[in-house]
Design an enzyme around this catalytic site. Structure first.
Site, PDB file in Angstrom:
ATOM      1  N   LYS A 210       0.662  -1.303  -0.077  1.00 24.99           N
ATOM      2  CA  LYS A 210      -0.126  -0.036   0.045  1.00 24.99           C
ATOM      3  C   LYS A 210       0.757   1.203  -0.163  1.00 24.99           C
ATOM      4  O   LYS A 210       0.644   2.381  -0.770  1.00 24.99           O
ATOM      5  CB  LYS A 210      -0.944  -0.101   1.223  1.00 24.99           C
ATOM      6  CG  LYS A 210      -1.905   1.242   1.346  1.00 24.99           C
ATOM      7  CD  LYS A 210      -2.724   1.277   2.663  1.00 24.99           C
ATOM      8  CE  LYS A 210      -3.727   0.043   2.599  1.00 24.99           C
ATOM      9  NZ  LYS A 210      -4.859   0.226   3.642  1.00 24.99           N
ATOM     10  N   GLU A 216      10.360  -5.440   4.342  1.00 26.58           N
ATOM     11  CA  GLU A 216      10.421  -6.623   3.583  1.00 26.58           C
ATOM     12  C   GLU A 216       9.749  -6.876   1.967  1.00 26.58           C
ATOM     13  O   GLU A 216      10.524  -7.301   1.107  1.00 26.58           O
ATOM     14  CB  GLU A 216       9.454  -7.773   4.257  1.00 26.58           C
ATOM     15  CG  GLU A 216       9.792  -8.054   5.737  1.00 26.58           C
ATOM     16  CD  GLU A 216       9.106  -7.225   6.697  1.00 26.58           C
ATOM     17  OE1 GLU A 216       8.891  -7.604   7.813  1.00 26.58           O
ATOM     18  OE2 GLU A 216       8.475  -6.262   6.280  1.00 26.58           O
ATOM     19  N   GLY A 271      -5.249  -5.155   5.530  1.00 29.37           N
ATOM     20  CA  GLY A 271      -4.523  -5.951   4.786  1.00 29.37           C
ATOM     21  C   GLY A 271      -4.935  -7.380   4.889  1.00 29.37           C
ATOM     22  O   GLY A 271      -5.310  -8.134   3.692  1.00 29.37           O
ATOM     23  N   ARG A 272      -5.628  -7.957   5.874  1.00 28.37           N
ATOM     24  CA  ARG A 272      -6.047  -9.284   6.074  1.00 28.37           C
ATOM     25  C   ARG A 272      -7.390  -9.332   5.449  1.00 28.37           C
ATOM     26  O   ARG A 272      -7.803 -10.578   5.380  1.00 28.37           O
ATOM     27  CB  ARG A 272      -5.949  -9.803   7.506  1.00 28.37           C
ATOM     28  CG  ARG A 272      -6.621  -8.706   8.516  1.00 28.37           C
ATOM     29  CD  ARG A 272      -6.308  -9.264   9.855  1.00 28.37           C
ATOM     30  NE  ARG A 272      -7.137  -8.260  11.005  1.00 28.37           N
ATOM     31  CZ  ARG A 272      -6.334  -7.138  11.361  1.00 28.37           C
ATOM     32  NH1 ARG A 272      -5.523  -6.654  10.749  1.00 28.37           N
ATOM     33  NH2 ARG A 272      -7.069  -6.450  11.946  1.00 28.37           N
ATOM     34  N   GLU A 357      -4.643 -11.906  14.188  1.00 27.89           N
ATOM     35  CA  GLU A 357      -4.294 -10.369  14.023  1.00 27.89           C
ATOM     36  C   GLU A 357      -5.668  -9.544  14.235  1.00 27.89           C
ATOM     37  O   GLU A 357      -5.346  -8.536  14.769  1.00 27.89           O
ATOM     38  CB  GLU A 357      -3.726 -10.063  12.452  1.00 27.89           C
ATOM     39  CG  GLU A 357      -3.095  -8.729  12.296  1.00 27.89           C
ATOM     40  CD  GLU A 357      -2.377  -8.603  11.137  1.00 27.89           C
ATOM     41  OE1 GLU A 357      -1.204  -8.974  10.920  1.00 27.89           O
ATOM     42  OE2 GLU A 357      -2.844  -8.212  10.172  1.00 27.89           O
ATOM     43  N   HIS A 388      -2.910 -38.488  10.666  1.00 28.49           N
ATOM     44  CA  HIS A 388      -1.735 -39.511  11.326  1.00 28.49           C
ATOM     45  C   HIS A 388      -0.596 -38.466  11.840  1.00 28.49           C
ATOM     46  O   HIS A 388       0.626 -38.740  11.655  1.00 28.49           O
ATOM     47  CB  HIS A 388      -1.196 -40.175   9.745  1.00 28.49           C
ATOM     48  CG  HIS A 388      -2.013 -41.238   9.216  1.00 28.49           C
ATOM     49  ND1 HIS A 388      -2.139 -42.449   9.484  1.00 28.49           N
ATOM     50  CD2 HIS A 388      -3.368 -40.853   8.468  1.00 28.49           C
ATOM     51  CE1 HIS A 388      -2.953 -43.071   8.858  1.00 28.49           C
ATOM     52  NE2 HIS A 388      -3.638 -42.188   8.256  1.00 28.49           N
ATOM     53  N   LYS A 508       8.939  -4.547  14.456  1.00 33.14           N
ATOM     54  CA  LYS A 508       9.410  -4.022  13.231  1.00 33.14           C
ATOM     55  C   LYS A 508      10.184  -2.831  13.342  1.00 33.14           C
ATOM     56  O   LYS A 508      11.224  -2.400  12.740  1.00 33.14           O
ATOM     57  CB  LYS A 508       8.283  -3.786  12.088  1.00 33.14           C
ATOM     58  CG  LYS A 508       7.556  -4.808  11.622  1.00 33.14           C
ATOM     59  CD  LYS A 508       6.311  -4.492  10.940  1.00 33.14           C
ATOM     60  CE  LYS A 508       6.206  -3.948   9.638  1.00 33.14           C
ATOM     61  NZ  LYS A 508       5.034  -3.588   9.157  1.00 33.14           N
TER      62      LYS A 508
END
Length: 544
Positions: A210, A216, A271-272, A357, A388, A508
Site C-alpha cells: 500500500k 520486507e 490488509g487481511r 491479527e 496421522h 518492526k
C-alpha cells in the site's frame, strides 16, 4: 454506533451463561444425542449454499438462547449496521471497515464520508480485468517482445497470504500455461528459489504494498529489479516487467513502474481483508476475470446473509458465538480448522492472520484492559494428513480443541473411490470426537484389562462440519466471508477493535534500530541478551 455501557462479564446474559456453564459443563454429547434424537437436524443451518452442522457442540437450546441474548446485549445488530453503513468502526485508526464494498455489485451504493465508493471499486476491477486478459492472451509482451509466462507476486502479510491461499485453492481453475509464484519472506532463500528456474524476459513481478515502503516487500522488490536488469540489461525494461498494487504513486514512479500500471485500493481495506481488492491481481491473472468475479459474488452472498439473517439462522453469528463459548467458558485456547480438500491446504494459514491479527487484543475499544480471554489460536492442516499426526492429541489429549471440518460433496478430481474415502473420514472423525469409545466398549471387543485404558477415547470433543457442494471460486468467497464475519462477531462480543494491528509494529520498529548495528557495527544499547546475540552474530559472520 452502539456503545457497550457495561463490562462484558457484568452483563446479565454473561452471568447467566456462567451459571448455565456450571450446570452443563459435564454433560456429555452422548447424553445430548440420546435425549434428543433429532438434534442433528435442529442444530444445523443452511444458507447461501453452505450447510453448517453444529449439533456436535456442547450446547443446548438454553445455551444458544443465552448466547443470542449476549449478542443482543453487546449491540451486534447495531455494529453490523454500522459497518455496512461505512461508519468508522476501526476506532483507533479512525477508519471505516468496508471490505464488504470490494464485492458489492455494480449499482449498489456504499458511502464513506458521503462518497459512494462502489464505482471506484469497479473501476479498479475493470482495469485489473483488462490487464489480466492481456497477460493471459499474450498481448502484453515483455521488453524483448516475448510473452509473459511467469508471474511473481511480492508482498507480505495480507498482501501475500490471501493471494497465496486463493491461488492454491483455485489452482484447478488457473491457466496452466502460466507459472504463478509468491515471495514474501525477507529471507533471501524465498526469492532465490522462486526465480531459480525462470527467465527474466518472460517474468512479470506484481509488487503489492500500500505504501510502497514496507521493508520486507521493498527489499524483495529491489532484488527482483536487480535480477531482472541482470538479464535484460535495460532500465526501460522495468516498465514492462513490473506492475504495482499501491497507493503511493510517487514511490511507484521512483521505482521505475509506469503509474498507469498501478492498481490502487483504500484505507478502509485492512490488509487481511484485502484479497478481493487489487491485492488479488495475481489471483485474477491466474484464474481469469470471470472466475474472480464469481469469487466476489460468493463473498457478497455471505455478506448479505450476515447483514439480513436473524441470529439463530445466521452462520457467521453462530460460529462466532460458539467460539466465544469455548474460549471464555470452557477455557479452550485453540481452534482446529481441517479442510478435507487438498486445494485448501493454505486456508488454515490464511485464517491464522485473519483471526489472530484481528482479535489478538488485550484492551477494549475504550482502552480498558480486558478481564476475559479474547482471540483463540487458529491452526490446522488439510484432510487425512492430520489424522496421522496431531489428531491423537485431539482425541486422547488433555486439551479441549473445538474443530471445524470443511468438506465438499463433489470433488474436482474424481479418481475411483478416493472422494468417498475422504468424506467418510470427515464424518467419522466428527463422530469419534463427539462420542468417543467407552471402557465398556473397549473391553467388549476383547481388549485385555491392562490395555483397555489406553484405547479409551473420552469423546465430548466439539466440532462443526461445514459442507458445500464443490470447491468453486464462488464457494471460496463464501468460506472466506463466513470466517471474516465470525471474527467480527467475536470482536463485538469482546468489545475490541478487530481491525487494527498495533502489535505488529513494535518488532518492526526495533528491527530498524538493529539493522545498522548488524551491518555497520554501531554501538549496542539493548538488554544484555540482545547485545550478546548481536555480538555473536557479527563475530560469527565475520569468521565465516
Amino acid at each position: 454506533m452502539a456503545e457497550q455501557t457495561a463490562g462484558l462479564t457484568q452483563r446479565p446474559a454473561w452471568k447467566l451463561l456462567q451459571e448455565h456453564y456450571e450446570k452443563i459443563r459435564n454433560l456429555h454429547l452422548r447424553e445430548m444425542f440420546r435425549d434428543d434424537p433429532g438434534r442433528g437436524e435442529y442444530f444445523a443451518v443452511e444458507a447461501a449454499g453452505l450447510y453448517l452442522d453444529y449439533s456436535k457442540h456442547r450446547v443446548t437450546d438454553e445455551t444458544m438462547r443465552l448466547l443470542f441474548a449476549l449478542a443482543d446485549e453487546c449491540g451486534l445488530r447495531a455494529r453490523i449496521d454500522a459497518m455496512f453503513a461505512g461508519e468508522k468502526i476501526n476506532l483507533t485508526e479512525k477508519r471505516a471497515v468496508l471490505h464488504i464494498a470490494l464485492r458489492a455489485p455494480r449499482g449498489e451504493s456504499i458511502k464513506v464520508d458521503g462518497e459512494d465508493v462502489v464505482p471506484a471499486v469497479h473501476e479498479v476491477l475493470d482495469r485489473m480485468a483488462d490487464f489480466s486478459r492481456r497477460i493471459r492472451d499474450g498481448s502484453w509482451q515483455g521488453h524483448t517482445g516475448r510473452r509473459i509466462r511467469n508471474v511473481i507476486n511480492i508482498g507480505i502479510g495480507g498482501s501475500d497470504l490471501g493471494p497465496v491461499m486463493a491461488y492454491e485453492a483455485l489452482r484447478y481453475y488457473s491457466d496452466r500455461n502460466l507459472t504463478v509464484r509468491f515471495v514474501s519472506n525477507v529471507d533471501g532463500t524465498d526469492f532465490a528459489e522462486a526465480t531459480r528456474d525462470l527467465d527474466p524476459a518472460e517474468t512479470l513481478f506484481i509488487i503489492s504494498s500500500k505504501t510502497f515502503t514496507t521493508l520486507e516487500t521493498m527489499t524483495n522488490a529491489r532484488t527482483a529489479r536487480e535480477w531482472s536488469l541482470a538479464g535484460l540489461r535495460d532500465e526501460n525494461a522495468i516498465a514492462k516487467h513490473f506492475v504495482a498494487v499501491s497507493t503511493n504513486a510517487a514511490e511507484v514512479a521512483k521505482f521505475g513502474i509506469d503509474t498507469r500500471n498501478m492498481f490502487g485500493f483504500w484505507d478502509w481495506v485492512g490488509g487481511r481483508y484485502s484479497m478481493d481488492s487489487a491485492i488479488g491481481l495475481s489471483t485474477m491473472v491466474a484464474i481469469g476475470p470471470e472466475n474472480f468475479r464469481a469469487m466476489l459474488s460468493g463473498f457478497h452472498a455471505i455478506d448479505e446473509h450476515f447483514r439480513t439473517a436473524p441470529p439463530e439462522r445466521n452462520l457467521p453469528v453462530i460460529m462466532g458465538l460458539l467460539s466465544v463459548w469455548y474460549n471464555d467458558f470452557f477455557g479452550a485456547q485453540t481452534v482446529g480448522v481441517f479442510p478435507y480438500e487438498q486445494y485448501l491446504k493454505r486456508f488454515p494459514a490464511y485464517l491464522q492472520q485473519l483471526t489472530m491479527e484481528s482479535n489478538g487484543k488485550h484492551v477494549t475499544l475504550d482502552g480498558r484492559h480486558v478481564d476475559y480471554q479474547t482471540g483463540p489460536i487458529f491452526w490446522g492442516e488439510p484432510g487425512t494428513n492430520g489424522q496421522h499426526s496431531f489428531y491423537q492429541l485431539i482425541h486422547q489429549g488433555t486439551k479441549l480443541i473445538p474443530c471445524d471440518f470443511i468438506a465438499f460433496c463433489r470433488t474436482l478430481n474424481p479418481l475411483g473411490r478416493h472422494h468417498d474415502l475422504l468424506i467418510a473420514n470427515v464424518f467419522a472423525q466428527a463422530e469419534a470426537l463427539a462420542f468417543g469409545k467407552t471402557l465398556e466398549q473397549v473391553k467388549a471387543e476383547g481388549t485385555p484389562d491392562w490395555l483397555a485404558p489406553h484405547r479409551v477415547c473420552e469423546g465430548n470433543r466439539p466440532s462443526t462440519v461445514i459442507l458445500a457442494d464443490q470447491l468453486t471460486p464462488e464457494t471460496l468467497g463464501k468460506l472466506v466471508a463466513l470466517y471474516e464475519h465470525s471474527v467480527f462477531t467475536q470482536g463485538v462480543i469482546w468489545n475490541i477493535d478487530s481491525f487494527d494491528q498495533w502489535g505488529v509494529e513494535l518488532g518492526k520498529v526495533l528491527a530498524q534500530k538493529i539493522i545498522p548495528e548488524l551491518e555497520g557495527g554501531a554501538p549496542l544499547r539493548h538488554d544484555s541478551s540482545t547485545n550478546r546475540l548481536i555480538e555473536r552474530y557479527r563475530n560469527r559472520r565475520a569468521a565465516c
